[in-house]
Write a protein that holds these residues in place. Structure first.
Motif, PDB file in Angstrom:
ATOM      1  N   PHE A 185       0.829  -1.204   0.000  1.00  0.00           N
ATOM      2  CA  PHE A 185       0.000   0.000   0.000  1.00  0.00           C
ATOM      3  C   PHE A 185       0.864   1.255   0.000  1.00  0.00           C
ATOM      4  O   PHE A 185       0.599   2.209  -0.750  1.00  0.00           O
ATOM      5  CB  PHE A 185      -0.937  -0.005   1.209  1.00  0.00           C
ATOM      6  CG  PHE A 185      -1.874   1.176   1.232  1.00  0.00           C
ATOM      7  CD1 PHE A 185      -2.962   1.226   0.376  1.00  0.00           C
ATOM      8  CD2 PHE A 185      -1.656   2.235   2.096  1.00  0.00           C
ATOM      9  CE1 PHE A 185      -3.813   2.317   0.381  1.00  0.00           C
ATOM     10  CE2 PHE A 185      -2.500   3.329   2.108  1.00  0.00           C
ATOM     11  CZ  PHE A 185      -3.591   3.369   1.249  1.00  0.00           C
ATOM     12  N   LEU A 186       1.897   1.273   0.840  1.00  0.00           N
ATOM     13  CA  LEU A 186       2.762   2.450   0.922  1.00  0.00           C
ATOM     14  C   LEU A 186       3.522   2.693  -0.377  1.00  0.00           C
ATOM     15  O   LEU A 186       3.806   3.828  -0.738  1.00  0.00           O
ATOM     16  CB  LEU A 186       3.746   2.292   2.083  1.00  0.00           C
ATOM     17  CG  LEU A 186       3.126   2.328   3.487  1.00  0.00           C
ATOM     18  CD1 LEU A 186       4.174   2.025   4.549  1.00  0.00           C
ATOM     19  CD2 LEU A 186       2.463   3.680   3.755  1.00  0.00           C
ATOM     20  N   ILE A 187       3.827   1.608  -1.104  1.00  0.00           N
ATOM     21  CA  ILE A 187       4.563   1.744  -2.359  1.00  0.00           C
ATOM     22  C   ILE A 187       3.644   2.187  -3.498  1.00  0.00           C
ATOM     23  O   ILE A 187       4.003   3.055  -4.301  1.00  0.00           O
ATOM     24  CB  ILE A 187       5.274   0.425  -2.726  1.00  0.00           C
ATOM     25  CG1 ILE A 187       6.405   0.130  -1.714  1.00  0.00           C
ATOM     26  CG2 ILE A 187       5.855   0.501  -4.137  1.00  0.00           C
ATOM     27  CD1 ILE A 187       7.072  -1.207  -1.921  1.00  0.00           C
ATOM     28  N   VAL A 188       2.440   1.589  -3.583  1.00  0.00           N
ATOM     29  CA  VAL A 188       1.572   1.874  -4.732  1.00  0.00           C
ATOM     30  C   VAL A 188       0.656   3.080  -4.532  1.00  0.00           C
ATOM     31  O   VAL A 188       0.054   3.556  -5.494  1.00  0.00           O
ATOM     32  CB  VAL A 188       0.700   0.649  -5.108  1.00  0.00           C
ATOM     33  CG1 VAL A 188       1.570  -0.568  -5.390  1.00  0.00           C
ATOM     34  CG2 VAL A 188      -0.331   0.333  -4.027  1.00  0.00           C
ATOM     35  N   LEU A 189       0.539   3.600  -3.294  1.00  0.00           N
ATOM     36  CA  LEU A 189      -0.335   4.759  -3.070  1.00  0.00           C
ATOM     37  C   LEU A 189       0.034   5.933  -3.983  1.00  0.00           C
ATOM     38  O   LEU A 189      -0.865   6.543  -4.590  1.00  0.00           O
ATOM     39  CB  LEU A 189      -0.285   5.178  -1.602  1.00  0.00           C
ATOM     40  CG  LEU A 189      -1.170   6.387  -1.227  1.00  0.00           C
ATOM     41  CD1 LEU A 189      -2.635   6.090  -1.539  1.00  0.00           C
ATOM     42  CD2 LEU A 189      -0.994   6.738   0.255  1.00  0.00           C
ATOM     43  N   PRO A 190       1.314   6.270  -4.123  1.00  0.00           N
ATOM     44  CA  PRO A 190       1.649   7.350  -5.063  1.00  0.00           C
ATOM     45  C   PRO A 190       1.234   7.020  -6.496  1.00  0.00           C
ATOM     46  O   PRO A 190       0.847   7.917  -7.257  1.00  0.00           O
ATOM     47  CB  PRO A 190       3.173   7.460  -4.945  1.00  0.00           C
ATOM     48  CG  PRO A 190       3.502   6.894  -3.595  1.00  0.00           C
ATOM     49  CD  PRO A 190       2.509   5.799  -3.396  1.00  0.00           C
ATOM     50  N   ALA A 191       1.314   5.736  -6.866  1.00  0.00           N
ATOM     51  CA  ALA A 191       0.910   5.320  -8.213  1.00  0.00           C
ATOM     52  C   ALA A 191      -0.583   5.530  -8.408  1.00  0.00           C
ATOM     53  O   ALA A 191      -1.030   5.971  -9.478  1.00  0.00           O
ATOM     54  CB  ALA A 191       1.279   3.856  -8.440  1.00  0.00           C
ATOM     55  N   VAL A 192      -1.378   5.218  -7.377  1.00  0.00           N
ATOM     56  CA  VAL A 192      -2.830   5.417  -7.440  1.00  0.00           C
ATOM     57  C   VAL A 192      -3.148   6.897  -7.608  1.00  0.00           C
ATOM     58  O   VAL A 192      -3.944   7.292  -8.474  1.00  0.00           O
ATOM     59  CB  VAL A 192      -3.507   4.872  -6.162  1.00  0.00           C
ATOM     60  CG1 VAL A 192      -4.988   5.241  -6.140  1.00  0.00           C
ATOM     61  CG2 VAL A 192      -3.345   3.359  -6.072  1.00  0.00           C
ATOM     62  N   ILE A 193      -2.526   7.725  -6.772  1.00  0.00           N
ATOM     63  CA  ILE A 193      -2.779   9.169  -6.820  1.00  0.00           C
ATOM     64  C   ILE A 193      -2.361   9.749  -8.172  1.00  0.00           C
ATOM     65  O   ILE A 193      -3.093  10.527  -8.787  1.00  0.00           O
ATOM     66  CB  ILE A 193      -2.019   9.885  -5.680  1.00  0.00           C
ATOM     67  CG1 ILE A 193      -2.560   9.424  -4.319  1.00  0.00           C
ATOM     68  CG2 ILE A 193      -2.133  11.401  -5.822  1.00  0.00           C
ATOM     69  CD1 ILE A 193      -1.753   9.910  -3.135  1.00  0.00           C
ATOM     70  N   LEU A 194      -1.188   9.354  -8.637  1.00  0.00           N
ATOM     71  CA  LEU A 194      -0.687   9.848  -9.923  1.00  0.00           C
ATOM     72  C   LEU A 194      -1.612   9.444 -11.058  1.00  0.00           C
ATOM     73  O   LEU A 194      -1.900  10.245 -11.961  1.00  0.00           O
ATOM     74  CB  LEU A 194       0.722   9.296 -10.159  1.00  0.00           C
ATOM     75  CG  LEU A 194       1.493   9.825 -11.363  1.00  0.00           C
ATOM     76  CD1 LEU A 194       1.619  11.344 -11.289  1.00  0.00           C
ATOM     77  CD2 LEU A 194       2.872   9.179 -11.436  1.00  0.00           C
ATOM     78  N   ASN A 195      -2.107   8.203 -11.032  1.00  0.00           N
ATOM     79  CA  ASN A 195      -3.005   7.725 -12.086  1.00  0.00           C
ATOM     80  C   ASN A 195      -4.318   8.511 -12.089  1.00  0.00           C
ATOM     81  O   ASN A 195      -4.841   8.881 -13.143  1.00  0.00           O
ATOM     82  CB  ASN A 195      -3.286   6.236 -11.894  1.00  0.00           C
ATOM     83  CG  ASN A 195      -3.822   5.581 -13.150  1.00  0.00           C
ATOM     84  OD1 ASN A 195      -3.245   5.707 -14.223  1.00  0.00           O
ATOM     85  ND2 ASN A 195      -4.947   4.888 -13.023  1.00  0.00           N
ATOM     86  N   ILE A 196      -4.858   8.772 -10.895  1.00  0.00           N
ATOM     87  CA  ILE A 196      -6.105   9.534 -10.779  1.00  0.00           C
ATOM     88  C   ILE A 196      -5.915  10.956 -11.297  1.00  0.00           C
ATOM     89  O   ILE A 196      -6.776  11.492 -12.013  1.00  0.00           O
ATOM     90  CB  ILE A 196      -6.598   9.548  -9.318  1.00  0.00           C
ATOM     91  CG1 ILE A 196      -7.061   8.148  -8.899  1.00  0.00           C
ATOM     92  CG2 ILE A 196      -7.736  10.554  -9.140  1.00  0.00           C
ATOM     93  CD1 ILE A 196      -7.410   8.028  -7.432  1.00  0.00           C
ATOM     94  N   VAL A 197      -4.780  11.571 -10.963  1.00  0.00           N
ATOM     95  CA  VAL A 197      -4.502  12.935 -11.409  1.00  0.00           C
ATOM     96  C   VAL A 197      -4.417  12.989 -12.938  1.00  0.00           C
ATOM     97  O   VAL A 197      -5.004  13.870 -13.581  1.00  0.00           O
ATOM     98  CB  VAL A 197      -3.188  13.463 -10.787  1.00  0.00           C
ATOM     99  CG1 VAL A 197      -2.767  14.777 -11.444  1.00  0.00           C
ATOM    100  CG2 VAL A 197      -3.354  13.652  -9.288  1.00  0.00           C
ATOM    101  N   VAL A 198      -3.701  12.048 -13.519  1.00  0.00           N
ATOM    102  CA  VAL A 198      -3.555  12.018 -14.983  1.00  0.00           C
ATOM    103  C   VAL A 198      -4.917  11.823 -15.651  1.00  0.00           C
ATOM    104  O   VAL A 198      -5.260  12.522 -16.616  1.00  0.00           O
ATOM    105  CB  VAL A 198      -2.588  10.893 -15.411  1.00  0.00           C
ATOM    106  CG1 VAL A 198      -2.601  10.722 -16.924  1.00  0.00           C
ATOM    107  CG2 VAL A 198      -1.171  11.195 -14.937  1.00  0.00           C
ATOM    108  N   LEU A 199      -5.716  10.882 -15.134  1.00  0.00           N
ATOM    109  CA  LEU A 199      -7.019  10.598 -15.724  1.00  0.00           C
ATOM    110  C   LEU A 199      -7.987  11.771 -15.574  1.00  0.00           C
ATOM    111  O   LEU A 199      -8.888  11.949 -16.400  1.00  0.00           O
ATOM    112  CB  LEU A 199      -7.632   9.345 -15.076  1.00  0.00           C
ATOM    113  CG  LEU A 199      -6.940   8.010 -15.394  1.00  0.00           C
ATOM    114  CD1 LEU A 199      -7.555   6.892 -14.571  1.00  0.00           C
ATOM    115  CD2 LEU A 199      -7.030   7.698 -16.881  1.00  0.00           C
ATOM    116  N   SER A 200      -7.820  12.563 -14.521  1.00  0.00           N
ATOM    117  CA  SER A 200      -8.740  13.674 -14.278  1.00  0.00           C
ATOM    118  C   SER A 200      -8.616  14.775 -15.332  1.00  0.00           C
ATOM    119  O   SER A 200      -9.516  15.602 -15.485  1.00  0.00           O
ATOM    120  CB  SER A 200      -8.497  14.271 -12.890  1.00  0.00           C
ATOM    121  OG  SER A 200      -7.220  14.890 -12.822  1.00  0.00           O
TER     122      SER A 200
END
Length: 422
Positions: A185-200
């Motif tokens: 979770f700690l490793i992929v959380l930035p990936a989740v946030i980054l993906n959401i930002v890009v998609l937005s």
């Protein structure tokens, strides 16, 4: 192992279809060939003795526990599907979907659904038809919406407590699920946030007037699984409670009769039988490799240039990634790489909780980027587009691999020393 990779990969290469050689058949051929070899540095043993070595490896207690957990996980998903939990989870997510942020919302729904279900294939199958409908109504690219669905599916495949990759990673490294979850979770959380930002930043006006029915009671089995696993209850107890709750609610909802519950449970276990048998066969193959000196050879050659913990972590990550690319199955790659990864980790004093997390992150990341992997093939078939066209839009899987690499370089997350079962 080289023979297995040659058999499996060459069949897909020459027939243009990777699944023309079933994994179990490829491993069976490998076993037959392996039993013909002898260790030149040891006294020659009989065929029967080599079969005994194979059987002892296949009956390893860790593998037998893995088989039981696989069967329980299959039973849980089948019960959840039959009682309407899967449909309720999808519809709840669609009800909460932000109208002005379709793609981030679709990704978040995929994350929630895959985390609850523990299966990326099930998530892709459930969400792709909805994603295609959204694309048709809004004009958003079909490969793009499919890539978003695959990304959400790989989130849960990597993190879910009932995902077969999580089960395989934690059992092969003999660590607790909650510890592996914390690493991931700690490793992929930035990936989740980054993906959401890009998609937005990508357009989509929403689907007005859509109404989706869901039943909160149907979500109780999923909630129980997540809460009990986070508390640290034994995974077999967690899954059993989830199955029982699902059956009780299903009977209450008239989703199935008392007599039908047995076939529902059996159906789910049947879905996992192939994977369970593969796990046992792989255990036997690894035991034969150990007798032949292959494990020692791999350890010597893989660790020859490794001088640090970071080097060991990179070696383990590369190993499981290559196996995933060759087998097109992240669970099988973890089962195969797991024993060797544990040996490397112990040799270089790498925390096995980190190893479990890295095994899952890199195998799941590459699984979501292969045009011949099941998840992308299913999405492409449903959308009637080329699997290759989806790969450039599977951004979350790319971010996973990037964040996993950065985590090794930076050395996060850090754990306090904890004595692990060996």
């Amino acid at each position: 192992m080289l023979i297995f990779l040659l058999i499996y990969a060459s069949t897909g290469l020459f027939t243009d279809k990777i699944d023309n050689m079933p994994l179990l058949v490829a491993f069976t051929i490998t076993v037959a060939i392996a039993l013909c070899f002898n260790n030149p540095n040891k006294e020659k043993i009989s065929f029967e003795q080599k079969v005994e070595i194979f059987c002892k490896g296949a009956s390893d207690s860790t593998l037998m526990l893995l088989v039981i957990i696989f069967l329980l996980a299959g039973a849980f998903y089948s019960v959840a599907d039959a009682m309407g939990a899967v449909k309720s989870m999808v519809n709840l997510g669609l009800t909460l979907l932000p109208l002005k942020m379709l793609l981030p919302g679709l990704f978040i729904i995929g994350c929630i659904l895959s985390f609850a279900m523990g299966t990326s294939m099930g998530t892709v199958s459930a969400l792709t038809p909805i994603a295609v409908g959204i694309a048709n109504e809004t004009g958003i690219s079909l490969p793009l919406v499919c890539g978003v669905v695959v990304g959400g599916a790989m989130f849960g495949d990597n993190l879910s407590f009932i995902s077969d990759t999580t089960i395989a990673a934690t059992r092969t490294q003999e660590v607790e699920m909650k510890d592996k979850f914390r690493v991931n979770f700690l490793i992929v959380l930035p990936a989740v946030i980054l993906n959401i930002v890009v998609l937005s930043f990508i357009g989509g006006e929403g689907v007005e007037g859509a109404v989706y029915e869901y039943n909160l009671l149907n979500l109780v089995p999923y909630v129980s699984i997540i809460v009990l696993a986070l508390i640290g209850i034994n995974v077999m107890i967690v899954l059993t409670i989830g199955v029982v709750l699902g059956l009780i609610i299903g009977l209450f909802n008239n989703s199935f009769t008392f007599v039908e519950i047995f076939s529902v449970v059996q159906r789910g276990m049947g879905w996992m039988e192939n994977m369970a048998i593969i796990a046992l066969v792989v255990g036997g193959v690894v035991a034969i490799m150990e007798y032949l000196g292959g494990i020692d050879y791999l350890l010597e050659n893989l660790t020859e240039k490794i001088k640090s913990k970071k080097g060991a972590e990179f070696g383990i990550s590369i190993l499981v990634s290559l196996l995933c690319l060759a087998t097109t199955n992240n669970t099988v790659s973890i089962i195969t790489a797991g024993p060797l990864a544990k040996d490397i980790a112990d040799k270089f004093s790498v925390d096995r909780r980190r190893v479990a997390g890295l095994l899952d992150i890199f195998s799941s990341g590459f699984q979501g980027l292969m045009p011949y992997a099941g998840q992308i093939l299913v999405a492409a078939a449903m959308a009637q587009i080329s699997p290759v066209s989806i790969v450039p839009y599977s951004w979350y899987s790319m971010f996973m691999i990037i964040m996993g690499t950065l985590a090794i370089i930076i050395g996060i997350p850090k754990f306090k020393e904890k004595k692990l079962n060996v």
